[in-house]
Design an enzyme around this catalytic site. Structure first.
Site, PDB file in Angstrom:
ATOM      1  N   HIS A 182      -9.415   1.065   5.523  1.00 47.48           N
ATOM      2  CA  HIS A 182      -8.108   1.320   6.142  1.00 47.48           C
ATOM      3  C   HIS A 182      -8.291   2.275   7.318  1.00 47.48           C
ATOM      4  CE1 HIS A 182      -3.971   2.524   6.745  1.00 47.48           C
ATOM      5  NE2 HIS A 182      -3.625   1.462   6.055  1.00 47.48           N
ATOM      6  N   GLU A 200      -6.637   4.694   8.271  1.00 52.53           N
ATOM      7  CA  GLU A 200      -6.443   6.111   7.944  1.00 52.53           C
ATOM      8  C   GLU A 200      -7.718   6.704   7.350  1.00 52.53           C
ATOM      9  OE1 GLU A 200      -2.885   5.484   5.643  1.00 52.53           O
ATOM     10  OE2 GLU A 200      -1.825   4.988   7.497  1.00 52.53           O
ATOM     11  N   GLY A 237       2.811   2.635  10.709  1.00 48.13           N
ATOM     12  CA  GLY A 237       3.721   3.765  10.508  1.00 48.13           C
ATOM     13  C   GLY A 237       4.451   4.195  11.766  1.00 48.13           C
ATOM     14  N   SER A 254       3.899  -1.675  10.321  1.00 47.64           N
ATOM     15  CA  SER A 254       5.356  -1.688  10.502  1.00 47.64           C
ATOM     16  C   SER A 254       5.986  -3.045  10.214  1.00 47.64           C
ATOM     17  CB  SER A 254       5.732  -1.210  11.920  1.00 47.64           C
ATOM     18  OG  SER A 254       5.296   0.121  12.101  1.00 47.64           O
ATOM     19  N   GLU A 270      -4.781  -4.852  10.871  1.00 49.64           N
ATOM     20  CA  GLU A 270      -3.802  -3.776  10.999  1.00 49.64           C
ATOM     21  C   GLU A 270      -4.048  -3.031  12.310  1.00 49.64           C
ATOM     22  OE1 GLU A 270      -2.099  -2.644   6.859  1.00 49.64           O
ATOM     23  OE2 GLU A 270      -3.708  -1.278   7.359  1.00 49.64           O
ATOM     24  N   ASN A 324       0.872  -1.177   0.000  1.00 53.23           N
ATOM     25  CA  ASN A 324       0.000   0.000   0.000  1.00 53.23           C
ATOM     26  C   ASN A 324       0.910   1.228   0.000  1.00 53.23           C
ATOM     27  OD1 ASN A 324      -1.751   2.081   0.522  1.00 53.23           O
ATOM     28  ND2 ASN A 324      -2.356   1.378   2.570  1.00 53.23           N
ATOM     29  N   TRP A 325       1.029   1.859  -1.171  1.00 50.61           N
ATOM     30  CA  TRP A 325       1.954   3.003  -1.283  1.00 50.61           C
ATOM     31  C   TRP A 325       1.414   4.245  -0.592  1.00 50.61           C
ATOM     32  CZ3 TRP A 325       4.218   3.255  -6.973  1.00 50.61           C
ATOM     33  CH2 TRP A 325       4.881   2.056  -7.256  1.00 50.61           C
ATOM     34  N   LYS A 326       0.140   4.241  -0.230  1.00 49.92           N
ATOM     35  CA  LYS A 326      -0.502   5.434   0.350  1.00 49.92           C
ATOM     36  C   LYS A 326      -0.244   6.642  -0.567  1.00 49.92           C
ATOM     37  CE  LYS A 326      -0.157   3.219   4.796  1.00 49.92           C
ATOM     38  NZ  LYS A 326      -0.011   3.312   6.238  1.00 49.92           N
ATOM     39  N   GLY A 356       5.119   1.470   4.533  1.00 46.16           N
ATOM     40  CA  GLY A 356       6.439   2.078   4.329  1.00 46.16           C
ATOM     41  C   GLY A 356       7.425   1.190   3.587  1.00 46.16           C
TER      42      GLY A 356
END
Ligand code: 13P
Length: 257
Positions: free
Chosen positions: A103, A105, A181, A221, A175, A9-11, A243
């Site tokens: 997600h 976020e 992160g 992470s 998650e 997931n490149w966000k 990441g």
């Protein structure tokens, strides 16, 4: 045997040129050293989906496909006056096979609820896109002993409205919000405990045939160091990587973990 999956997931990272470079590096590595037992999925920002799709297979090499293309979000409506949004039908027409939903976020910054997650899943399934549904508790919820309760609610309200034939199409990612992160990976024991609980809830609702086939990914992470032990756990079938998916070599190490 359940599928083994590692998804990146490149966000909201990488400009066009950087994205192209990362795809190129990734394809080189996947061509030469991919563990074929693991399905690789890449979820770039939506702007780069066409590029992701074009670079995902090698026509000279008998159309070998290196990775599946996923989106990071979708709107729940089919079409209409929803400025800035992208529908599941549009994603499908661009060759998208997977889409992340729920997600943390999006739940946190854009107020997405379990009910909205359920609508998005329905729209994706209608367009033959596989939802990668994210669930997980915050630090506060974990510390007050509510992790199981939160997971159960997210499953119940986000997914358990589905008929078994639709539910089996899902990929679920655990998650923990406190691990995303932060560099604070869940221990293999912490992750396995929740994964086993997720599988138990699915078994109670849909039966063992279904619960034993759903891929459960861990995210938060996850890196080349922590991936091998996490992925060795009985109920962890791969990872959803943030990441570390932005570096081709790290991502590749996780794919081969
Ligand atoms: P990090 O791997 O950067 O913690 O992100 C995990 C994640 O949110 C993947 O969806």
């Amino acid at each position: 045997m359940r599928r083994r999956i590692v998804a990146g997931n490149w966000k909201m990272n990488k400009n066009f040129q950087q994205a192209e470079d990362l795809f190129d590096e990734l394809v080189d590595l996947l061509k030469n050293g991919q563990n074929k037992d693991t399905d690789v999925i890449v979820c770039p920002p939506s702007l780069y989906i066409e590029m992701a799709h074009d670079l995902s297979c090698d026509e000279e090499d008998g159309n070998e496909v290196f990775y599946g293309v996923g989106a990071q979000n979708v709107n729940e409506h089919e079409s209409g006056a929803y400025t800035g949004e992208i529908s599941a039908g549009m994603l499908a027409s661009m060759g998208v096979e997977y889409c992340i939903v729920g997600h943390s976020e999006r739940r946190r910054y854009y107020g997405e609820t379990d009910a909205l997650v359920a609508q998005k899943i329905e729209s994706l399934l209608q367009n033959d896109i596989i939802p990668i549904v994210c669930i997980g508790e915050t630090l506060e919820e974990r510390e007050s002993g509510k992790a199981f309760e939160v997971i159960e609610r997210q499953l119940e309200e986000g997914m358990f409205n589905l008929k078994p034939l639709d539910f089996v199409k899902l990929i679920i990612a655990y998650e923990p919000v406190w691990a995303i992160g932060t560099g604070k990976t869940a221990t293999p024991e912490q992750a396995q405990e929740i994964h086993a609980h997720i599988r138990k809830c699915i078994q109670e609702k849909y039966g063992k045939a279904v619960s034993s086939t759903i891929p459960l990914l861990y995210g938060g992470s996850c890196n080349p160091k922590t991936a091998p032990e996490l992925f060795a756990q009985e109920d962890i079938d791969g990872g959803l990587i943030g990441g570390a998916s932005l570096q081709a070599e790290d991502f590749m190490k996780i794919v081969n973990a």
